[in-house]
Design a protein around this motif. Structure first.
Motif, mmCIF file in Angstrom:
data_model
loop_
_atom_site.group_PDB
_atom_site.id
_atom_site.type_symbol
_atom_site.label_atom_id
_atom_site.label_comp_id
_atom_site.label_asym_id
_atom_site.label_seq_id
_atom_site.Cartn_x
_atom_site.Cartn_y
_atom_site.Cartn_z
ATOM 1 N N ASP A 49 -4.687 4.973 9.218
ATOM 2 C CA ASP A 49 -3.234 5.079 9.097
ATOM 3 C C ASP A 49 -2.735 3.979 8.172
ATOM 4 O O ASP A 49 -3.178 2.825 8.266
ATOM 5 N N LEU A 50 -1.800 4.332 7.291
ATOM 6 C CA LEU A 50 -1.172 3.318 6.437
ATOM 7 C C LEU A 50 0.008 2.724 7.202
ATOM 8 O O LEU A 50 1.178 2.971 6.904
ATOM 9 N N ASP A 51 -0.337 1.945 8.209
ATOM 10 C CA ASP A 51 0.633 1.348 9.127
ATOM 11 C C ASP A 51 1.365 0.204 8.413
ATOM 12 O O ASP A 51 0.731 -0.782 8.014
ATOM 13 N N PRO A 52 2.691 0.301 8.227
ATOM 14 C CA PRO A 52 3.420 -0.753 7.503
ATOM 15 C C PRO A 52 3.330 -2.121 8.171
ATOM 16 O O PRO A 52 3.559 -3.140 7.517
ATOM 17 N N ALA A 53 2.996 -2.150 9.458
ATOM 18 C CA ALA A 53 2.858 -3.438 10.135
ATOM 19 C C ALA A 53 1.603 -4.176 9.683
ATOM 20 O O ALA A 53 1.494 -5.399 9.851
ATOM 21 N N HIS A 54 0.636 -3.442 9.116
ATOM 22 C CA HIS A 54 -0.626 -4.053 8.700
ATOM 23 C C HIS A 54 -0.982 -3.757 7.235
ATOM 24 O O HIS A 54 -2.026 -4.213 6.764
ATOM 25 N N CYS A 55 -0.137 -2.992 6.550
ATOM 26 C CA CYS A 55 -0.423 -2.609 5.158
ATOM 27 C C CYS A 55 0.756 -2.966 4.263
ATOM 28 O O CYS A 55 1.882 -2.494 4.501
ATOM 29 N N ASP A 56 0.488 -3.778 3.276
ATOM 30 C CA ASP A 56 1.518 -4.136 2.297
ATOM 31 C C ASP A 56 1.258 -3.313 1.034
ATOM 32 O O ASP A 56 0.232 -3.494 0.372
ATOM 33 N N ILE A 57 2.181 -2.395 0.725
ATOM 34 C CA ILE A 57 1.992 -1.461 -0.388
ATOM 35 C C ILE A 57 2.927 -1.831 -1.529
ATOM 36 O O ILE A 57 4.147 -1.903 -1.347
ATOM 37 N N ALA A 58 2.356 -2.041 -2.720
ATOM 38 C CA ALA A 58 3.152 -2.435 -3.884
ATOM 39 C C ALA A 58 2.774 -1.569 -5.078
ATOM 40 O O ALA A 58 1.611 -1.563 -5.496
ATOM 41 N N PRO A 59 3.734 -0.816 -5.639
ATOM 42 C CA PRO A 59 3.436 -0.005 -6.827
ATOM 43 C C PRO A 59 2.999 -0.872 -8.005
ATOM 44 O O PRO A 59 3.503 -1.982 -8.196
ATOM 45 N N ILE A 60 2.064 -0.366 -8.793
ATOM 46 C CA ILE A 60 1.585 -1.056 -9.989
ATOM 47 C C ILE A 60 2.365 -0.523 -11.189
ATOM 48 O O ILE A 60 2.310 0.671 -11.479
ATOM 49 N N PRO A 61 3.116 -1.373 -11.897
ATOM 50 C CA PRO A 61 3.823 -0.894 -13.096
ATOM 51 C C PRO A 61 2.823 -0.337 -14.111
ATOM 52 O O PRO A 61 1.796 -0.962 -14.385
ATOM 53 N N LYS A 62 3.122 0.851 -14.644
ATOM 54 C CA LYS A 62 2.171 1.475 -15.567
ATOM 55 C C LYS A 62 2.909 2.291 -16.612
ATOM 56 O O LYS A 62 4.104 2.573 -16.471
ATOM 57 N N VAL A 63 2.186 2.729 -17.639
ATOM 58 C CA VAL A 63 2.813 3.332 -18.807
ATOM 59 C C VAL A 63 3.223 4.785 -18.586
ATOM 60 O O VAL A 63 4.132 5.279 -19.247
ATOM 61 N N GLY A 64 2.589 5.480 -17.662
ATOM 62 C CA GLY A 64 2.902 6.892 -17.468
ATOM 63 C C GLY A 64 2.622 7.354 -16.059
ATOM 64 O O GLY A 64 2.238 6.572 -15.190
ATOM 65 N N ARG A 65 2.825 8.665 -15.826
ATOM 66 C CA ARG A 65 2.672 9.296 -14.524
ATOM 67 C C ARG A 65 3.399 8.491 -13.454
ATOM 68 O O ARG A 65 2.861 8.135 -12.416
ATOM 69 N N ASN A 66 4.683 8.243 -13.737
ATOM 70 C CA ASN A 66 5.450 7.348 -12.879
ATOM 71 C C ASN A 66 6.160 8.038 -11.728
ATOM 72 O O ASN A 66 6.710 7.358 -10.854
ATOM 73 N N ALA A 67 6.167 9.368 -11.684
ATOM 74 C CA ALA A 67 6.746 10.042 -10.523
ATOM 75 C C ALA A 67 5.836 9.911 -9.310
ATOM 76 O O ALA A 67 6.289 10.052 -8.169
ATOM 77 N N VAL A 68 4.557 9.659 -9.547
ATOM 78 C CA VAL A 68 3.605 9.422 -8.464
ATOM 79 C C VAL A 68 3.042 8.015 -8.661
ATOM 80 O O VAL A 68 2.282 7.772 -9.597
ATOM 81 N N ALA A 69 3.424 7.122 -7.793
ATOM 82 C CA ALA A 69 3.044 5.719 -7.959
ATOM 83 C C ALA A 69 1.562 5.507 -7.661
ATOM 84 O O ALA A 69 0.969 6.182 -6.826
#
Length: 386
Positions: A190-210
């Motif tokens: 499970d991607l439990d927010p209490a134990h998982c820190d999720i940060a999008p990576i800035p990138k050049v394309g395909r930005n609708a899906v991080a």
């Protein structure tokens, strides 16, 4: 392999085209610029049953093979959705294949029916900042908790759809030390927010899906979440590499087809010096070459899919399809920009977006160089180079 037209495959393509027609280039360009997930498109595809097409019928899916899944993703990409649309789907469409192949009945019953109707979003966590292509260097740890489960800590990068996903197929080290493939275990966490820190990576394309970096901090995982055998996770994901290559080839060809379609239309309409620019061989010949390259790549992709669905060896064909499709997609997209001239760099004609997404195909999830290594070693019998 039967090369005659398949009415079922034609029906799939027509039905997917009908859904995709509701989501034009303006829709995808807007979401890409705003970095917003294509929820309306995803729900439309889920409502049509396309998200579950490759999941077994016993769990509510369509029970179809890679050939059919490839058609869906090709038509999505070719509609102009490119990787934003196809990536939104394929991690759920086929990402759970290791669970289908190696998972316990409890695991299958808990997750496959929800995935089949598009209710469960799935991410895939393998790549790490200090490991990259060398999966043997994975350092994310799953430590025994003393009660039959695990506690996971570590970092993963390029985890696509982590922001939207409820679960992640995570490759972690339960035994041994970095530098070996033994001791890696596949977990559905499970991607439990209490134990998982999720940060999008800035990138050049395909930005609708991080694509994200995910830091796991003492994430508890129950023992029944192990996919297959403990310590055999690397071998389990290897089983899914050939179908992944096939599906990616289908997507790459779709991007190239979208780019070529726009380039041909522009070349036929744009007049300079009193005639359409498409009358000039300097314009026409590269577009003809792009068409031929895409046709060849799709032929190898279909061969690979047929072989996989008939339980025949397909490593050479799957890797060749991925390589050829990536090159063909990039060539077609680049020629589409060139055909449009300066306007090819403008967002209103959309080919610059295709161009950005086509470039990704030569990098991920495996580089063209690593694909050549596979063919050199496993097909030609040359010595290992790394």
């Amino acid at each position: 392999m039967d090369l005659s037209p398949d009415p079922d495959h034609e029906a799939i393509a027509e039905a997917v085209d009908a859904v995709c027609a509701r989501f034009d280039d303006a829709y995808w360009s807007d979401l890409d610029q705003r970095h917003e997930f294509p929820w309306d498109f995803y729900r439309a595809m889920a409502d049509g049953g396309w998200v579950g097409i490759c999941i077994p019928e016993a769990y509510g899916g369509g029970g179809q093979g890679i050939a059919e899944g490839a058609i869906v993703l090709n038509r999505v990409a070719a509609s102009g959705a490119c990787m934003n649309g196809s990536t939104a789907l394929h991690l759920t469409m086929f990402g759970l294949n290791p669970v289908v192949r190696f998972g316990s009945e409890r695991l299958k019953e808990a997750f496959l029916p929800r995935a089949a109707v598009g209710d469960l979003h799935v991410a895939f966590g393998v790549t790490e900042p200090d490991a990259g292509t060398d999966t043997s260097r994975i350092a994310t740890r799953a430590i025994d908790d003393g009660n039959g489960g695990f506690v996971v800590s570590g970092r993963k990068i390029w985890t696509s759809k982590a922001l939207e996903s409820e679960v992640c197929l995570l490759l972690a080290r339960t035994d041994g030390s970095p530098g070996t493939f033994d001791g890696l275990t596949l977990l559905l966490v499970d991607l439990d927010p209490a134990h998982c820190d999720i940060a999008p990576i800035p990138k050049v394309g395909r930005n609708a899906v991080a694509s994200c970096e995910v830091a796991y901090d003492d994430l508890p995982v129950e023992g029944w979440r192990v996919v297959g055998e403990r310590g055999q996770g690397f071998r389990h994901i290897l089983h899914g590499l050939n179908p992944e290559r096939i599906l990616l080839a289908a997507m790459a060809c779709g991007i190239g087809e979208a780019a070529l379609r726009r380039a041909v239309a522009y070349a036929g309409e744009r007049e300079v010096f009193g005639r359409p620019i498409g009358a000039n061989q300097a314009i026409a010949h590269p577009l003809a070459q792009a068409h031929m390259q895409l046709t060849a790549a799709k032929a190898v992709m279909r061969d690979a899919a047929w072989r996989y669905d008939h339980d025949l060896p397909c490593g050479e064909q799957a890797n060749t399809a991925k390589y050829l499709a990536a090159e063909a997609s990039w060539f077609a997209a680049d020629q589409a920009v060139q055909t449009h001239g300066g306007l090819g760099y403008a967002t209103e004609y959309h080919v610059e977006r295709y161009w950005r997404e086509a470039r990704l195909q030569r990098l991920a999830p495996v580089s063209q160089e690593m694909t050549c290594n596979f063919i050199a070693q496993n097909v030609l019998g040359l010595p290992r180079s790394y």
